[in-house]
Structures are given as structure tokens and as C-alpha cells.
Design an enzyme around this catalytic site. Structure first.
Site, PDB file in Angstrom:
ATOM      1  N   HIS A 210       0.826  -1.208   0.000  1.00 56.25           N
ATOM      2  CA  HIS A 210       0.000   0.000   0.000  1.00 56.25           C
ATOM      3  C   HIS A 210       0.864   1.263   0.000  1.00 56.25           C
ATOM      4  O   HIS A 210       0.663   2.174  -0.804  1.00 56.25           O
ATOM      5  CB  HIS A 210      -0.921  -0.021   1.227  1.00 56.25           C
ATOM      6  CG  HIS A 210      -1.726   1.227   1.401  1.00 56.25           C
ATOM      7  ND1 HIS A 210      -2.995   1.368   0.897  1.00 56.25           N
ATOM      8  CD2 HIS A 210      -1.429   2.399   2.037  1.00 56.25           C
ATOM      9  CE1 HIS A 210      -3.452   2.581   1.217  1.00 56.25           C
ATOM     10  NE2 HIS A 210      -2.520   3.227   1.904  1.00 56.25           N
ATOM     11  N   GLU A 211       1.844   1.310   0.906  1.00 57.97           N
ATOM     12  CA  GLU A 211       2.698   2.502   1.004  1.00 57.97           C
ATOM     13  C   GLU A 211       3.546   2.678  -0.253  1.00 57.97           C
ATOM     14  O   GLU A 211       3.753   3.795  -0.721  1.00 57.97           O
ATOM     15  CB  GLU A 211       3.560   2.450   2.256  1.00 57.97           C
ATOM     16  CG  GLU A 211       2.786   2.428   3.570  1.00 57.97           C
ATOM     17  CD  GLU A 211       1.783   3.559   3.736  1.00 57.97           C
ATOM     18  OE1 GLU A 211       1.967   4.651   3.162  1.00 57.97           O
ATOM     19  OE2 GLU A 211       0.789   3.352   4.467  1.00 57.97           O
TER      20      GLU A 211
ATOM     21  N   ASP B 298      -4.989   7.395  -1.589  1.00 55.33           N
ATOM     22  CA  ASP B 298      -5.848   6.526  -0.781  1.00 55.33           C
ATOM     23  C   ASP B 298      -7.221   6.481  -1.427  1.00 55.33           C
ATOM     24  O   ASP B 298      -7.661   7.451  -2.045  1.00 55.33           O
ATOM     25  CB  ASP B 298      -5.988   7.086   0.639  1.00 55.33           C
ATOM     26  CG  ASP B 298      -4.801   6.741   1.509  1.00 55.33           C
ATOM     27  OD1 ASP B 298      -4.285   5.610   1.385  1.00 55.33           O
ATOM     28  OD2 ASP B 298      -4.388   7.593   2.313  1.00 55.33           O
TER      29      ASP B 298
ATOM     30  N   HIS C 214       1.653   4.479  -2.905  1.00 52.95           N
ATOM     31  CA  HIS C 214       1.680   5.949  -2.849  1.00 52.95           C
ATOM     32  C   HIS C 214       2.890   6.496  -3.590  1.00 52.95           C
ATOM     33  O   HIS C 214       2.783   7.495  -4.306  1.00 52.95           O
ATOM     34  CB  HIS C 214       1.710   6.435  -1.397  1.00 52.95           C
ATOM     35  CG  HIS C 214       0.424   6.270  -0.667  1.00 52.95           C
ATOM     36  ND1 HIS C 214      -0.795   6.691  -1.167  1.00 52.95           N
ATOM     37  CD2 HIS C 214       0.156   5.715   0.549  1.00 52.95           C
ATOM     38  CE1 HIS C 214      -1.754   6.422  -0.298  1.00 52.95           C
ATOM     39  NE2 HIS C 214      -1.199   5.819   0.761  1.00 52.95           N
TER      40      HIS C 214
END
Length: 193
Positions: free
Chosen positions: A128-129, A138, A132
């Protein structure tokens, strides 16, 4: 003149590729036609990461990077070589997971122990990170099938894979990089998940 034109074209492609890769040069064999060089330069941008500061999350970071490599073609995440400067620094701390993108494919990721202590999956956090840093925002609230839904999918969600929309967005971010200046990631913004 025929010898000079391919050389000039090759030099231009390598110059653009070098600037897009954050200072990491990629050599292309001189037997490749200029149009093929341009295609291969756009095919996969290499983004390096340094997970030496990720402590107990090192294997989760490597797996998160591998998941992105399995999922998209336009960018490849690789561990940084010794003595080389990484595009992405990955650090462990006691806070909540977050990312600080600088430009597309560059920034810092924090794998926060607070979320891990609450039961969130470390590989999902890592993927997920890294998403980014690859230019994704998000998508909260969201279902477990969406990697970028982050913590809103709950602690039972262990899905570390981007969905079709997220994959397409990363592909577009990196395959369109030659046509843009700068990156799709929000520069200087801390994204806390």
C-alpha cells in the site's frame, strides 16, 4: 550522416531516460534501432528502494515490491545496490504507516508498528505505502479488494495486491512519464494511512 543520426537519437533517449530514472543510467546495446531504444526506455522504469532501515519488516517490504513487479510492467522495483542512492527509503518506526512522496517513484515510506500492533498485515501495509510512491492516492473507505483502501478494509483484510484500476493507474503514471514533467505523486505531502 547516417551514422550520426542514430547516435544523436540514442543520446537523446538516454538523456531523457537518465533524467526520468532519478540519476540511474541504463545502457542499451548500440545494435538496437533508435525507435526500439525509445520503446525499451519507456517499457520499464527501474525504481530502487533501500529497506535497510525497515528492521523486522524487511521481508514484507521485499514482498510488497515483488507484488508490484508481478502486477505492472511500466515500473520495476529493485533493491538498491551497495553504494548507490535509492529512489525510495523504507523505514520502520513506532507510528502509523505513511508515505512521503517527493516525485513519481521517489520518496520515503514508514512501516509503522502501531498498525502492525493493531493487527494489520505487514505485506499489505508495504504494498500500500509503495503504491503511494508509485502515484496512487488513498481510496477510503474501500473494500479489501482495493489495495489503496488501506486500513478501512479492516484488520481481517490481508490482500496485498492492487486491483485492476490501481494497476492501470500505475501503468499510466509510468508509461506517460516521458510526456509529462514532474510526477503524479503529490510532492511534499505526507500520506498517513
Amino acid at each position: 550522416m547516417h551514422v550520426r543520426k542514430p547516435t544523436i537519437g540514442l543520446a537523446a533517449v538516454l538523456t531523457v531516460t537518465f533524467s526520468l530514472m532519478g540519476g540511474q543510467a541504463v545502457a542499451t546495446p548500440s545494435t538496437t534501432a533508435p525507435s526500439e531504444v525509445a520503446d525499451s526506455a519507456v517499457a520499464a522504469r527501474v525504481v530502487t528502494y533501500d529497506a535497510s532501515g525497515s528492521a523486522e519488516f524487511r521481508s514484507a517490504v521485499d514482498r510488497g515490491a515483488a507484488i508490484w513487479n508481478e502486477s505492472v510492467d511500466a515500473v520495476e522495483l529493485r533493491p538498491v545496490a551497495t553504494g548507490q542512492r535509492a529512489n525510495i527509503r523504507v523505514l520502520a518506526d513506532n507510528g502509523w504507516p505513511r508515505a512521503l512522496p517527493t516525485t513519481l517513484g521517489n520518496g520515503t515510506v514508514y512501516i509503522g508498528r502501531q498498525a502492525v500492533d493493531q493487527g494489520y498485515n505487514t505485506i499489505r501495509i508495504s504494498a500500500h505505502e509503495l503504491g503511494h510512491i508509485l502515484g496512487l492516492p488513498d481510496r477510503k473507505p474501500g473494500p479489501c479488494s482495493s489495495l489503496m483502501s488501506g486500513s478501512t478494509a479492516g484488520t481481517a483484510c490481508t490482500n496485498p495486491y492492487p486491483d485492476t484500476v490501481e494497476k492501470a493507474e500505475v501503468e499510466d503514471n509510468f508509461s506517460s512519464a516521458l510526456a509529462r514533467t514532474g510526477g503524479a505523486a503529490r510532492s511534499g505531502v505526507v500520506i498517513v494511512d
